[in-house]
Design a protein around this motif. Sequence first.
Motif, PDB file in Angstrom:
ATOM      1  N   THR A 103     -19.733  96.282 -19.458  1.00 32.25           N
ATOM      2  CA  THR A 103     -19.255  96.788 -18.181  1.00 32.25           C
ATOM      3  C   THR A 103     -17.855  96.249 -17.915  1.00 32.25           C
ATOM      4  O   THR A 103     -17.652  95.037 -17.937  1.00 32.25           O
ATOM      5  N   THR A 104     -16.932  97.142 -17.664  1.00 33.72           N
ATOM      6  CA  THR A 104     -15.576  96.734 -17.309  1.00 33.72           C
ATOM      7  C   THR A 104     -15.598  96.143 -15.913  1.00 33.72           C
ATOM      8  O   THR A 104     -16.041  96.797 -14.968  1.00 33.72           O
ATOM      9  N   LYS A 105     -15.121  94.922 -15.786  1.00 30.60           N
ATOM     10  CA  LYS A 105     -15.076  94.269 -14.478  1.00 30.60           C
ATOM     11  C   LYS A 105     -13.782  94.566 -13.748  1.00 30.60           C
ATOM     12  O   LYS A 105     -13.768  94.732 -12.537  1.00 30.60           O
ATOM     13  N   LYS A 106     -12.673  94.614 -14.486  1.00 33.43           N
ATOM     14  CA  LYS A 106     -11.409  94.996 -13.875  1.00 33.43           C
ATOM     15  C   LYS A 106     -10.371  95.223 -14.959  1.00 33.43           C
ATOM     16  O   LYS A 106     -10.530  94.785 -16.101  1.00 33.43           O
ATOM     17  N   VAL A 107      -9.307  95.923 -14.571  1.00 37.44           N
ATOM     18  CA  VAL A 107      -8.114  96.051 -15.393  1.00 37.44           C
ATOM     19  C   VAL A 107      -6.988  95.464 -14.547  1.00 37.44           C
ATOM     20  O   VAL A 107      -6.740  95.927 -13.432  1.00 37.44           O
ATOM     21  N   ASP A 108      -6.336  94.417 -15.059  1.00 33.88           N
ATOM     22  CA  ASP A 108      -5.309  93.747 -14.264  1.00 33.88           C
ATOM     23  C   ASP A 108      -3.962  94.475 -14.327  1.00 33.88           C
ATOM     24  O   ASP A 108      -3.827  95.501 -14.998  1.00 33.88           O
ATOM     25  N   LYS A 155      -0.338 102.082 -18.140  1.00 33.54           N
ATOM     26  CA  LYS A 155      -1.258 101.110 -17.530  1.00 33.54           C
ATOM     27  C   LYS A 155      -2.103 101.769 -16.455  1.00 33.54           C
ATOM     28  O   LYS A 155      -3.300 101.496 -16.335  1.00 33.54           O
ATOM     29  N   ALA A 156      -1.503 102.650 -15.672  1.00 32.36           N
ATOM     30  CA  ALA A 156      -2.240 103.342 -14.619  1.00 32.36           C
ATOM     31  C   ALA A 156      -3.324 104.244 -15.215  1.00 32.36           C
ATOM     32  O   ALA A 156      -4.447 104.298 -14.717  1.00 32.36           O
ATOM     33  N   LYS A 157      -3.012 104.963 -16.290  1.00 31.14           N
ATOM     34  CA  LYS A 157      -4.000 105.834 -16.945  1.00 31.14           C
ATOM     35  C   LYS A 157      -5.121 104.989 -17.548  1.00 31.14           C
ATOM     36  O   LYS A 157      -6.304 105.316 -17.419  1.00 31.14           O
ATOM     37  N   LEU A 158      -4.756 103.890 -18.212  1.00 33.10           N
ATOM     38  CA  LEU A 158      -5.755 102.980 -18.786  1.00 33.10           C
ATOM     39  C   LEU A 158      -6.677 102.460 -17.687  1.00 33.10           C
ATOM     40  O   LEU A 158      -7.897 102.499 -17.820  1.00 33.10           O
ATOM     41  N   ARG A 159      -6.091 101.998 -16.587  1.00 36.34           N
ATOM     42  CA  ARG A 159      -6.880 101.473 -15.470  1.00 36.34           C
ATOM     43  C   ARG A 159      -7.788 102.569 -14.903  1.00 36.34           C
ATOM     44  O   ARG A 159      -8.982 102.338 -14.672  1.00 36.34           O
ATOM     45  N   ASP A 160      -7.235 103.752 -14.680  1.00 35.60           N
ATOM     46  CA  ASP A 160      -7.997 104.868 -14.130  1.00 35.60           C
ATOM     47  C   ASP A 160      -9.216 105.186 -14.993  1.00 35.60           C
ATOM     48  O   ASP A 160     -10.338 105.274 -14.494  1.00 35.60           O
ATOM     49  N   LEU A 161      -9.004 105.342 -16.291  1.00 40.88           N
ATOM     50  CA  LEU A 161     -10.113 105.714 -17.172  1.00 40.88           C
ATOM     51  C   LEU A 161     -11.113 104.569 -17.343  1.00 40.88           C
ATOM     52  O   LEU A 161     -12.321 104.769 -17.227  1.00 40.88           O
ATOM     53  N   ALA A 162     -10.625 103.353 -17.618  1.00 42.42           N
ATOM     54  CA  ALA A 162     -11.527 102.226 -17.887  1.00 42.42           C
ATOM     55  C   ALA A 162     -12.349 101.852 -16.660  1.00 42.42           C
ATOM     56  O   ALA A 162     -13.549 101.568 -16.773  1.00 42.42           O
ATOM     57  N   GLU A 163     -11.724 101.843 -15.481  1.00 43.64           N
ATOM     58  CA  GLU A 163     -12.473 101.470 -14.277  1.00 43.64           C
ATOM     59  C   GLU A 163     -13.358 102.603 -13.784  1.00 43.64           C
ATOM     60  O   GLU A 163     -14.400 102.355 -13.194  1.00 43.64           O
ATOM     61  N   GLN A 219      -1.254  93.861 -15.836  1.00 39.38           N
ATOM     62  CA  GLN A 219      -0.653  93.933 -17.162  1.00 39.38           C
ATOM     63  C   GLN A 219      -1.376  94.915 -18.080  1.00 39.38           C
ATOM     64  O   GLN A 219      -0.958  95.149 -19.196  1.00 39.38           O
ATOM     65  N   GLY A 220      -2.500  95.463 -17.619  1.00 39.42           N
ATOM     66  CA  GLY A 220      -3.283  96.388 -18.432  1.00 39.42           C
ATOM     67  C   GLY A 220      -4.365  95.701 -19.244  1.00 39.42           C
ATOM     68  O   GLY A 220      -5.022  96.337 -20.072  1.00 39.42           O
ATOM     69  N   ASN A 221      -4.580  94.396 -19.021  1.00 38.47           N
ATOM     70  CA  ASN A 221      -5.656  93.680 -19.711  1.00 38.47           C
ATOM     71  C   ASN A 221      -6.994  94.065 -19.081  1.00 38.47           C
ATOM     72  O   ASN A 221      -7.087  94.239 -17.869  1.00 38.47           O
ATOM     73  N   ILE A 222      -8.010  94.190 -19.917  1.00 40.71           N
ATOM     74  CA  ILE A 222      -9.337  94.589 -19.459  1.00 40.71           C
ATOM     75  C   ILE A 222     -10.252  93.375 -19.508  1.00 40.71           C
ATOM     76  O   ILE A 222     -10.265  92.637 -20.492  1.00 40.71           O
ATOM     77  N   TRP A 223     -11.011  93.167 -18.441  1.00 40.32           N
ATOM     78  CA  TRP A 223     -11.849  91.973 -18.280  1.00 40.32           C
ATOM     79  C   TRP A 223     -13.331  92.325 -18.267  1.00 40.32           C
ATOM     80  O   TRP A 223     -13.737  93.329 -17.687  1.00 40.32           O
ATOM     81  N   PHE A 224     -14.115  91.435 -18.878  1.00 38.29           N
ATOM     82  CA  PHE A 224     -15.565  91.573 -18.960  1.00 38.29           C
ATOM     83  C   PHE A 224     -16.207  90.213 -18.709  1.00 38.29           C
ATOM     84  O   PHE A 224     -15.583  89.175 -18.923  1.00 38.29           O
ATOM     85  N   LEU A 225     -17.467  90.206 -18.303  1.00 38.54           N
ATOM     86  CA  LEU A 225     -18.279  88.994 -18.306  1.00 38.54           C
ATOM     87  C   LEU A 225     -19.180  89.042 -19.527  1.00 38.54           C
ATOM     88  O   LEU A 225     -19.621  90.119 -19.935  1.00 38.54           O
ATOM     89  N   SER A 226     -19.461  87.865 -20.087  1.00 38.70           N
ATOM     90  CA  SER A 226     -20.251  87.825 -21.310  1.00 38.70           C
ATOM     91  C   SER A 226     -20.939  86.471 -21.443  1.00 38.70           C
ATOM     92  O   SER A 226     -20.472  85.471 -20.884  1.00 38.70           O
ATOM     93  N   TYR A 267     -17.395  87.898 -11.028  1.00 35.22           N
ATOM     94  CA  TYR A 267     -18.840  87.872 -10.816  1.00 35.22           C
ATOM     95  C   TYR A 267     -19.212  88.628  -9.547  1.00 35.22           C
ATOM     96  O   TYR A 267     -18.578  88.513  -8.520  1.00 35.22           O
ATOM     97  N   ASP A 268     -20.277  89.432  -9.637  1.00 39.79           N
ATOM     98  CA  ASP A 268     -20.821  90.108  -8.467  1.00 39.79           C
ATOM     99  C   ASP A 268     -22.349  90.059  -8.542  1.00 39.79           C
ATOM    100  O   ASP A 268     -22.922  89.550  -9.504  1.00 39.79           O
ATOM    101  N   LYS A 269     -22.993  90.586  -7.538  1.00 38.32           N
ATOM    102  CA  LYS A 269     -24.464  90.519  -7.458  1.00 38.32           C
ATOM    103  C   LYS A 269     -25.134  91.193  -8.660  1.00 38.32           C
ATOM    104  O   LYS A 269     -26.168  90.729  -9.124  1.00 38.32           O
ATOM    105  N   LYS A 270     -24.519  92.267  -9.181  1.00 34.44           N
ATOM    106  CA  LYS A 270     -25.098  92.959 -10.343  1.00 34.44           C
ATOM    107  C   LYS A 270     -25.124  92.062 -11.574  1.00 34.44           C
ATOM    108  O   LYS A 270     -25.940  92.262 -12.475  1.00 34.44           O
ATOM    109  N   SER A 271     -24.251  91.073 -11.610  1.00 35.64           N
ATOM    110  CA  SER A 271     -24.195  90.158 -12.755  1.00 35.64           C
ATOM    111  C   SER A 271     -25.429  89.274 -12.838  1.00 35.64           C
ATOM    112  O   SER A 271     -25.726  88.707 -13.893  1.00 35.64           O
ATOM    113  N   ASP A 272     -26.179  89.167 -11.715  1.00 36.91           N
ATOM    114  CA  ASP A 272     -27.407  88.358 -11.705  1.00 36.91           C
ATOM    115  C   ASP A 272     -28.457  88.889 -12.670  1.00 36.91           C
ATOM    116  O   ASP A 272     -29.379  88.175 -13.043  1.00 36.91           O
ATOM    117  N   VAL A 273     -28.330  90.157 -13.080  1.00 33.79           N
ATOM    118  CA  VAL A 273     -29.255  90.723 -14.058  1.00 33.79           C
ATOM    119  C   VAL A 273     -29.136  89.969 -15.376  1.00 33.79           C
ATOM    120  O   VAL A 273     -30.120  89.778 -16.093  1.00 33.79           O
TER     121      VAL A 273
END
Length: 172
Positions: free
Chosen positions: A42-47, A12-20, A49-56, A104-110
């Motif tokens: 764009t990867t928003k976060k890795v929680d 999980k740590a390696k996944l988080r490190d690479l994905a983020e 549990q190792g789940n990867i989150w995106f906005l769409s 959500y962050d300011k970059k998401s306003d694009v």
Amino acid sequence: MSTKDLFDNEAKAKLRDLAEDIKFTMMVTALDLKPLNAIPMTTKKVDEQGNIWFLSAADSDHNKHIENDERVQLIYSDPSDMRYLSVYGEAVITKERKILAELYDKKSDVWFDGLGDPRLTAIQFYPREAYYWDTKNGKLTTFIKMGVGAITGKKQNLGLQGELHIESNSFT
């Protein structure tokens, strides 16, 4: 390259490190269709549990594909540092306000008209199989080792590769 499979928290740590760190991935949906449907995300976060989150966007093709078939492939690539990650799993779409506000962050306003945009959704990706390639010492050292190997004819250890074995996440 040396092979080192990683398990549970280390995976999980390696996944988080690479994905983020790489941040951008090609998300492939509708895996049965040809040609493949791939879109940069764009990867928003890795929680934890190792789940990867995106906005769409709710009306996007990849959201429609996920609604029909939850299977997704993520391909991360950072050629400048010679780091790569390929992850297969399932994805679900949520409109849960708390999650959207967290991601959500300011970059998401694009892409969206603020946090209140009715098209705004989050994708939660549950990894099932993952494989990584990661140079241990960065690009410059790797190139030097490649040169040494070419001159001496001796194989050099250029980095690590292996499977990431993540404890089974609950998929809803």
